[in-house]
Enzyme design. Structure first.
Site, PDB file in Angstrom:
ATOM      1  N   SER A 176       0.833  -1.205   0.000  1.00 37.69           N
ATOM      2  CA  SER A 176       0.000   0.000   0.000  1.00 37.69           C
ATOM      3  C   SER A 176       0.862   1.247   0.000  1.00 37.69           C
ATOM      4  CB  SER A 176      -0.857  -0.010   1.273  1.00 37.69           C
ATOM      5  OG  SER A 176      -1.421   1.259   1.496  1.00 37.69           O
ATOM      6  N   TYR A 189      -1.538  -0.030  10.266  1.00 39.61           N
ATOM      7  CA  TYR A 189      -1.853  -0.652   8.978  1.00 39.61           C
ATOM      8  C   TYR A 189      -0.668  -0.518   8.020  1.00 39.61           C
ATOM      9  CZ  TYR A 189      -3.532  -1.130   4.244  1.00 39.61           C
ATOM     10  OH  TYR A 189      -3.640  -1.500   2.912  1.00 39.61           O
ATOM     11  N   LYS A 192       2.224  -3.409   6.515  1.00 37.12           N
ATOM     12  CA  LYS A 192       2.591  -3.654   5.108  1.00 37.12           C
ATOM     13  C   LYS A 192       4.094  -3.468   4.913  1.00 37.12           C
ATOM     14  CE  LYS A 192      -1.490  -4.623   3.517  1.00 37.12           C
ATOM     15  NZ  LYS A 192      -1.808  -5.895   2.848  1.00 37.12           N
TER      16      LYS A 192
HETATM   17  N1  UFG Z   1     -12.596  11.400   2.675  1.00 37.71           N
HETATM   18  C1  UFG Z   1     -13.561  12.332   2.955  1.00 37.71           C
HETATM   19  N2  UFG Z   1     -14.806  11.888   3.324  1.00 37.71           N
HETATM   20  C2  UFG Z   1     -15.109  10.569   3.411  1.00 37.71           C
HETATM   21  C3  UFG Z   1     -14.103   9.612   3.123  1.00 37.71           C
HETATM   22  C4  UFG Z   1     -12.857  10.074   2.754  1.00 37.71           C
HETATM   23  O1  UFG Z   1     -13.330  13.545   2.895  1.00 37.71           O
HETATM   24  O2  UFG Z   1     -16.249  10.232   3.760  1.00 37.71           O
HETATM   25  C5  UFG Z   1     -11.268  11.867   2.244  1.00 37.71           C
HETATM   26  C6  UFG Z   1     -10.158  11.367   3.138  1.00 37.71           C
HETATM   27  O3  UFG Z   1      -9.981  12.223   4.231  1.00 37.71           O
HETATM   28  C7  UFG Z   1      -8.987  11.359   2.166  1.00 37.71           C
HETATM   29  C8  UFG Z   1      -9.621  11.045   0.808  1.00 37.71           C
HETATM   30  O4  UFG Z   1     -10.996  11.335   0.973  1.00 37.71           O
HETATM   31  O5  UFG Z   1      -8.420  12.625   2.115  1.00 37.71           O
HETATM   32  C9  UFG Z   1      -9.478   9.596   0.409  1.00 37.71           C
HETATM   33  O6  UFG Z   1      -9.867   8.796   1.509  1.00 37.71           O
HETATM   34  P1  UFG Z   1     -10.129   7.233   1.397  1.00 37.71           P
HETATM   35  O7  UFG Z   1     -10.570   6.774   2.740  1.00 37.71           O
HETATM   36  O8  UFG Z   1     -10.991   6.949   0.223  1.00 37.71           O
HETATM   37  O9  UFG Z   1      -8.699   6.645   1.043  1.00 37.71           O
HETATM   38  P2  UFG Z   1      -7.312   6.863   1.811  1.00 37.71           P
HETATM   39  O10 UFG Z   1      -6.484   7.725   0.925  1.00 37.71           O
HETATM   40  O11 UFG Z   1      -7.465   7.260   3.197  1.00 37.71           O
HETATM   41  O12 UFG Z   1      -6.816   5.363   1.923  1.00 37.71           O
HETATM   42  C10 UFG Z   1      -6.259   4.663   0.888  1.00 37.71           C
HETATM   43  C11 UFG Z   1      -6.495   3.168   1.103  1.00 37.71           C
HETATM   44  C12 UFG Z   1      -5.748   2.679   2.297  1.00 37.71           C
HETATM   45  C13 UFG Z   1      -4.324   3.103   2.205  1.00 37.71           C
HETATM   46  C14 UFG Z   1      -4.232   4.582   2.044  1.00 37.71           C
HETATM   47  C15 UFG Z   1      -2.829   5.064   1.913  1.00 37.71           C
HETATM   48  O13 UFG Z   1      -7.848   2.931   1.277  1.00 37.71           O
HETATM   49  O14 UFG Z   1      -5.819   1.285   2.366  1.00 37.71           O
HETATM   50  O15 UFG Z   1      -4.914   4.956   0.868  1.00 37.71           O
HETATM   51  O16 UFG Z   1      -2.703   6.272   2.604  1.00 37.71           O
HETATM   52  F1  UFG Z   1      -3.671   2.765   3.332  1.00 37.71           F
END
Ligand code: UFG
Length: 328
Positions: free
Chosen positions: A122, A146, A150
């Site tokens: 990841s 997490y 990894k």
């Molecule tokens: N976000 C919102 N509202 C929501 C959900 C997400 O504003 O309801 C924002 C988050 O704060 C983030 C962006 O949208 O800025 C993307 O969030 P996600 O949860 O979709 O994805 P992440 O980037 O947090 O996570 C992904 C993978 C993880 C991995 C990570 C690496 O899902 O498994 O990237 O940082 F670890």
């Protein structure tokens, strides 16, 4: 290649979101697929391709027995816990499953003499990268258990590979989204934390509103920027990685993204355009542990695997996810 025919592939976590898309593509390309899954995080709805073995990875003896009987050519390892905030609250749960059970899997492979491994890593291994786009050579500074789990597995794989115990490709996924364009499989999380899924479920009325976590980031529109990759392109990357290993390629660590960043606001705008629904959006504070910008440098996967994405378009990614959501 001197390999027996057909090539046999074990897919752990093959009932899950990414594993099930890869299992489908493998079967369509003529590979024989054995899915191992304990159904801890999935319903089994996506179990349409391959032969299913309801095994838990903690059961090393069971794995070893299956491997000795079936002698797969390669193991693709998707099974893991993936919710970053949950990993902060319950680190042992994450280390036990993501590291401990991976060790059991690797040990079972070693005992059976299976030496090719594809690992679901990841972008979380980078933590908050010093420069963007982030290259594979960047230091690993995970900021959650997490991400740490990894990174730990990557170190174990590196050492095993150096010792000649196996060859592997570790694929560092950025933000995986979308669904099977043929509509057969897709994400089945009941409580998704991912932005695109939450946006679409809000459009469907499953959530009253969508929250934007933070609008004061040092980015063009103040919201976080991510590199979204279509799950089917990611599946293709796994097939290429496997073919690379089976034709003698050496161990590699590769970013999986498109190298293009999209802000949260941009995703929200596209989700509204795709669905035609002007769902409610509320701007709230930052979510702990979110790096402001995470975009992959993607030259390496293109060079090493000849990776050529087919669905490099965020509108299309959200459209395929929406078609799946509407049906399910
Ligand atoms: N976000 C919102 N509202 C929501 C959900 C997400 O504003 O309801 C924002 C988050 O704060 C983030 C962006 O949208 O800025 C993307 O969030 P996600 O949860 O979709 O994805 P992440 O980037 O947090 O996570 C992904 C993978 C993880 C991995 C990570 C690496 O899902 O498994 O990237 O940082 F670890």
């Amino acid at each position: 290649m001197g390999l027996k025919d057909p090539i046999r592939v074990v897919v752990t976590g093959g009932a899950g979101y990414i594993g099930s898309h890869v299992a489908k593509l493998l079967v369509k390309r003529g590979y024989e697929v054995l899915v191992i899954d304990n159904l801890a995080s999935s319903s089994g709805k996506n179990l349409l391709y391959g032969e299913f073995y309801p095994l838990d990875l903690a059961n090393e003896e069971g794995l070893c027995e299956l491997f000795r009987e079936k002698m797969p050519d390669v193991v693709m390892h998707f099974a893991a816990y993936i919710v970053v905030p949950e990993s902060v609250e319950h680190p042992l749960k994450y280390y036990y499953n993501n590291v401990g059970n991976t060790l059991r899997l690797l040990s079972a492979m070693q005992r059976a003499g299976i030496k090719n491994f594809i690992f679901s890593s990841s972008a979380a291994v980078y933590g908050i990268p010093e420069s963007i786009p982030v290259e594979e050579t960047a230091p690993l500074n995970p900021i959650s258990p997490y991400g740490e789990s990894k990174a730990m597995v990557e170190k174990i794989l590196r050492d095993m590979s150096l010792a000649g115990e196996l060859r592997y490709v570790s694929l560092r996924y950025f933000n995986v989204a979308g669904a099977d364009p043929e509509g057969e499989i897709g994400p089945t999380y009941t409580q998704p934390t991912h932005l695109i899924l939450r946006a679409l479920k809000t459009a469907k009325g499953e959530f009253p509103f969508l929250e934007i976590y933070g609008t004061d980031y040092p980015t063009p529109d103040g919201t976080c920027v991510r590199d979204y990759i279509h799950v089917m392109d990611l599946a293709e990357a796994h097939i290429l990685a496997m073919e690379y290993l089976l034709s003698g390629g050496s161990s590699e660590v590769l970013n999986c993204g498109y190298g293009k960043g999209h802000s949260v606001r941009e995703v929200v705008k596209l989700a509204k355009a795709v669905t035609g629904i002007d769902f409610e959006v509320r701007e709230t504070g930052r979510r702990p542990g979110d790096p402001p910008v995470l975009v992959a440098k993607v030259e390496k996967i293109k060079r090493v695997l000849g990776f050529r994405p087919k669905y490099e378009d965020l509108f299309l990614i959200i459209k395929h996810a929406w078609e799946w959501e509407r049906k399910n």
